[in-house]
Design an enzyme around this catalytic site. Structure first.
Site, PDB file in Angstrom:
ATOM      1  CB  SER A  47      -0.928   0.015   1.218  1.00  0.00           C
ATOM      2  OG  SER A  47      -0.174  -0.049   2.418  1.00  0.00           O
ATOM      3  CG  HIS A  79      -3.061  -0.819  -2.711  1.00  0.00           C
ATOM      4  ND1 HIS A  79      -3.243   0.530  -2.485  1.00  0.00           N
ATOM      5  CD2 HIS A  79      -3.290  -1.432  -1.514  1.00  0.00           C
ATOM      6  CE1 HIS A  79      -3.575   0.727  -1.230  1.00  0.00           C
ATOM      7  NE2 HIS A  79      -3.613  -0.460  -0.623  1.00  0.00           N
ATOM      8  CD  GLU A 105      -3.349   3.218  -5.406  1.00  0.00           C
ATOM      9  OE1 GLU A 105      -3.483   4.434  -5.529  1.00  0.00           O
ATOM     10  OE2 GLU A 105      -3.052   2.671  -4.315  1.00  0.00           O
ATOM     11  CG  ASN A 139      -2.450   4.071   1.932  1.00  0.00           C
ATOM     12  OD1 ASN A 139      -3.555   4.193   2.436  1.00  0.00           O
ATOM     13  ND2 ASN A 139      -1.857   2.901   1.830  1.00  0.00           N
TER      14      ASN A 139
END
Length: 286
Positions: free
Chosen positions: A124, A145, A157, A195
């Site tokens: 991540s 991800h 992702e 993130n």
């Protein structure tokens, strides 16, 4: 030559924790044969327990029949032997968020698996390029991800490393979509899209609570009603796992500076062992 989606019949998953078991489940639901590997038999069994619980919830909500759940579980094989992934057409790593551990895994996978097998990482925050650098197949390594909880969340992702081949990137999108997900793409920059934006939001919610701006309930309610998100920052942090939030924040803080500095209360909660929903207590009790 890069394998195409039509070449993919079996998927390997390294790691049987929350993310690994979720990835194994959605792959098996989509009809793929899955080999789920972890370093101890206990961890593998915990992964199966998690999958069974998730499938039971789907059946209970009439989103899946008993027969479909049984068939899904029957497509998953557990192992502690990395060599059992040899016949897999693509392997997704979902181990802990630690660069040294991931590099060790990828070096072993690179040595063990046929040279045309694509390797994906569910990281991540960590660099795809750095993970890939310990292998002889850097062009065949990509970020996949998945969002947590994997069986429920629709997003994946796709993260493109410095040397990731365009055909591998395309395969990553196609595979995720075949698993019933929607994708977006990020360059290999710290935190990627999700993130990089999410962690400051979570930390600021935690700071607002710690500084007495409002109760945790009102912070979460205000964000849900004010910005139309399904969970407020404190509730979401508990759901993700406070230890995971702290690890991600510390990685981004190191890479991008003080705007990603973890909130003090987040550190204190993790030190106390109150990690959120998975331990029964975080900012809320479960």
């Amino acid at each position: 030559m890069v394998r195409t989606l039509s070449d993919i019949d079996s998927i390997g998953v390294v790691g049987a924790g929350t993310m690994g078991s979720g990835i194994a489940q959605v792959a098996a639901q989509a009809g793929y044969e899955v080999t789920m590997r972890d370093i101890q038999e206990e961890f593998v069994q915990n992964g199966f327990d998690t999958i069974e619980g998730s499938l039971d919830r789907f059946v209970g909500k009439d989103k899946m029949s008993d027969e479909e759940a049984e068939a899904t579980l029957g497509r998953i094989t557990g192992t502690t032997d990395l060599a059992d992934l040899t016949d897999c057409d693509i392997v997704v790593e979902a181990a802990v968020e630690d660069m040294d551990i991931k590099q060790d895994i990828f070096a072993d996978l690179d040595e063990t698996l046929p040279e045309d097998v694509v390797l994906a990482t569910n990281t991540s925050t960590l660099s795809i390029t750095t993970i890939a650098s310990v292998t002889e197949r850097e062009a065949q390594i990509v970020g996949l991800h998945f969002m947590n909880p994997v069986p429920v969340m629709k997003g994946v992702e796709v993260v493109v490393g410095e040397k990731t081949d365009d055909d591998v990137t395309a395969l990553a999108h196609e595979l995720a979509e075949d698993l019933g997900k929607e994708t977006w793409e990020s360059d290999d920059k710290p935190g990627f899209v999700t993130n990089r934006i999410l962690m400051p939001w979570l930390n600021e919610g935690i700071r607002a609570f710690d500084e007495g701006v409002a109760t945790k309930e009102d912070i979460d309610k205000g964000m849900k009603l004010g910005t139309n998100v399904p969970m407020g920052p404190l509730e979401l942090a508990d759901h993700i796992g406070l230890d995971i939030c702290l690890d991600a924040s510390e990685t981004l803080h190191e890479e991008l500076g003080d705007r990603y500095k973890p909130a003090y209360l987040l550190k204190r909660k993790v030190d106390a062992g109150d990690l959120g929903k998975k331990t029964g207590k975080g900012f809320y009790e479960y």
